[in-house]
Design an enzyme around this catalytic site. Structure first.
Site, PDB file in Angstrom:
ATOM      1  N   VAL A  59       0.872  -1.172   0.000  1.00 44.07           N
ATOM      2  CA  VAL A  59       0.000   0.000   0.000  1.00 44.07           C
ATOM      3  C   VAL A  59       0.905   1.216   0.000  1.00 44.07           C
ATOM      4  O   VAL A  59       1.578   1.506   0.987  1.00 44.07           O
ATOM      5  CB  VAL A  59      -0.956  -0.001   1.213  1.00 44.07           C
ATOM      6  CG1 VAL A  59      -1.837   1.242   1.194  1.00 44.07           C
ATOM      7  CG2 VAL A  59      -1.804  -1.263   1.210  1.00 44.07           C
ATOM      8  N   ASP A  60       0.937   1.886  -1.141  1.00 48.89           N
ATOM      9  CA  ASP A  60       1.854   3.004  -1.352  1.00 48.89           C
ATOM     10  C   ASP A  60       1.114   4.318  -1.147  1.00 48.89           C
ATOM     11  O   ASP A  60       0.221   4.641  -1.923  1.00 48.89           O
ATOM     12  CB  ASP A  60       2.422   2.920  -2.772  1.00 48.89           C
ATOM     13  CG  ASP A  60       3.420   4.017  -3.082  1.00 48.89           C
ATOM     14  OD1 ASP A  60       3.812   4.765  -2.163  1.00 48.89           O
ATOM     15  OD2 ASP A  60       3.810   4.136  -4.257  1.00 48.89           O
ATOM     16  N   HIS A 103      -3.248   6.900  -2.579  1.00 45.03           N
ATOM     17  CA  HIS A 103      -3.456   8.321  -2.875  1.00 45.03           C
ATOM     18  C   HIS A 103      -3.320   8.615  -4.357  1.00 45.03           C
ATOM     19  O   HIS A 103      -3.037   9.743  -4.754  1.00 45.03           O
ATOM     20  CB  HIS A 103      -2.480   9.187  -2.067  1.00 45.03           C
ATOM     21  CG  HIS A 103      -2.758   9.140  -0.603  1.00 45.03           C
ATOM     22  ND1 HIS A 103      -1.783   8.929   0.332  1.00 45.03           N
ATOM     23  CD2 HIS A 103      -3.922   9.254   0.092  1.00 45.03           C
ATOM     24  CE1 HIS A 103      -2.320   8.922   1.539  1.00 45.03           C
ATOM     25  NE2 HIS A 103      -3.615   9.117   1.418  1.00 45.03           N
ATOM     26  N   CYS A 145      -9.563  11.550 -16.606  1.00 50.40           N
ATOM     27  CA  CYS A 145     -10.481  12.526 -17.173  1.00 50.40           C
ATOM     28  C   CYS A 145     -11.465  12.953 -16.093  1.00 50.40           C
ATOM     29  O   CYS A 145     -12.054  12.111 -15.407  1.00 50.40           O
ATOM     30  CB  CYS A 145     -11.224  11.931 -18.369  1.00 50.40           C
ATOM     31  SG  CYS A 145     -12.492  13.054 -19.021  1.00 50.40           S
ATOM     32  N   CYS A 158     -15.295  11.739 -17.773  1.00 50.21           N
ATOM     33  CA  CYS A 158     -15.685  10.330 -17.921  1.00 50.21           C
ATOM     34  C   CYS A 158     -14.885   9.385 -17.022  1.00 50.21           C
ATOM     35  O   CYS A 158     -15.157   8.199 -16.973  1.00 50.21           O
ATOM     36  CB  CYS A 158     -15.554   9.890 -19.385  1.00 50.21           C
ATOM     37  SG  CYS A 158     -13.843   9.699 -19.979  1.00 50.21           S
ATOM     38  N   CYS A 217      -9.307  14.776 -22.737  1.00 48.31           N
ATOM     39  CA  CYS A 217      -9.657  13.406 -23.106  1.00 48.31           C
ATOM     40  C   CYS A 217     -10.445  13.445 -24.423  1.00 48.31           C
ATOM     41  O   CYS A 217     -10.949  14.495 -24.825  1.00 48.31           O
ATOM     42  CB  CYS A 217     -10.517  12.820 -21.977  1.00 48.31           C
ATOM     43  SG  CYS A 217     -11.192  11.179 -22.264  1.00 48.31           S
ATOM     44  N   CYS A 231     -13.336  12.517 -24.836  1.00 51.23           N
ATOM     45  CA  CYS A 231     -14.714  12.933 -24.543  1.00 51.23           C
ATOM     46  C   CYS A 231     -14.832  14.448 -24.382  1.00 51.23           C
ATOM     47  O   CYS A 231     -15.937  14.973 -24.292  1.00 51.23           O
ATOM     48  CB  CYS A 231     -15.241  12.227 -23.292  1.00 51.23           C
ATOM     49  SG  CYS A 231     -14.664  12.953 -21.734  1.00 51.23           S
ATOM     50  N   THR A 256       6.035   7.017   8.023  1.00 53.13           N
ATOM     51  CA  THR A 256       4.727   7.653   8.155  1.00 53.13           C
ATOM     52  C   THR A 256       4.448   7.979   9.611  1.00 53.13           C
ATOM     53  O   THR A 256       4.884   7.267  10.509  1.00 53.13           O
ATOM     54  CB  THR A 256       3.601   6.751   7.601  1.00 53.13           C
ATOM     55  OG1 THR A 256       2.344   7.380   7.860  1.00 53.13           O
ATOM     56  CG2 THR A 256       3.607   5.364   8.234  1.00 53.13           C
ATOM     57  N   SER A 257       3.700   9.046   9.805  1.00 57.07           N
ATOM     58  CA  SER A 257       3.321   9.439  11.168  1.00 57.07           C
ATOM     59  C   SER A 257       2.107   8.662  11.655  1.00 57.07           C
ATOM     60  O   SER A 257       1.775   8.712  12.840  1.00 57.07           O
ATOM     61  CB  SER A 257       3.008  10.939  11.202  1.00 57.07           C
ATOM     62  OG  SER A 257       1.882  11.209  10.371  1.00 57.07           O
TER      63      SER A 257
END
Length: 184
Positions: free
Chosen positions: A34-35, A56, A64, A67, A89, A91, A129-130
């Protein structure tokens, strides 16, 4: 929204962590990555994409705004560099980096995959990470409550320091290379 030039990340920690994820002996041991970063380094490391959760989002792709189609960032980058102020895009909707902005909801399926991985893991490692930003910070208690061994590798204090099985209070740029050398 202008795209700006995406330069290759130079951060030692990310290069060590992401580069080592691509090595076969590490890929075999890591079920889910999990990045939380958006630089796309874990994607480019060779780690299997079906086992990677870019919680994230990623700067490696664009999405886009109309869409929600995704495409490689290079598509929008080339249009922007050719002078198109707002790359679009097919669309007609504008492209934006496929990242989660502050205040924007996480992708529900990605959050579910991350929390499911935490609940099913044998070892949960939080590096650099905190562990204060939710809902992703809930991965630690989910893993712990499910019986996983836990490790926190970061110089800053976290709310879970006393609950971790292993707590290494040092900069990750020192810790990750040492861990890498131990598991080789």
């Amino acid at each position: 929204m202008a795209l700006g030039r995406l330069e290759p990340a130079q951060d030692l920690v990310e290069r060590v962590a992401a580069g080592d994820l691509g090595e076969a002996h590490v890929r075999e041991r890591v079920e889910r990555d999990v990045d939380p970063a958006q630089a796309g380094l874990h994607e480019r490391s060779g780690f299997p994409p079906e086992r990677l959760v870019n919680i994230h989002g990623t700067d490696s792709a664009v999405e886009c705004m109309a869409c929600h189609r995704r495409a490689p960032r290079a598509l929008a980058q080339a249009a922007w560099e050719a002078g198109m102020a707002v790359p679009r895009c097919d669309c007609g909707g504008p492209w934006k980096p496929a990242t989660i902005s502050f205040g924007q909801q996480l992708v529900a399926v990605d959050l579910e995959r991350a929390l499911d991985a935490a609940a099913a893991c044998d070892l949960f490692v939080a590096a650099g990470t905190s562990l204060v930003v939710g809902p992703v910070n809930q991965m630690f208690p989910v893993a712990r409550e499910a019986g996983a061994r836990t490790a926190i590798l970061t110089a800053s204090e976290t709310p879970y320091d006393t609950a971790a099985d292993v707590r290494i209070a040092a900069p990750v740029e020192q810790v990750l290379p040492a861990v890498r050398d131990l598991i080789r």
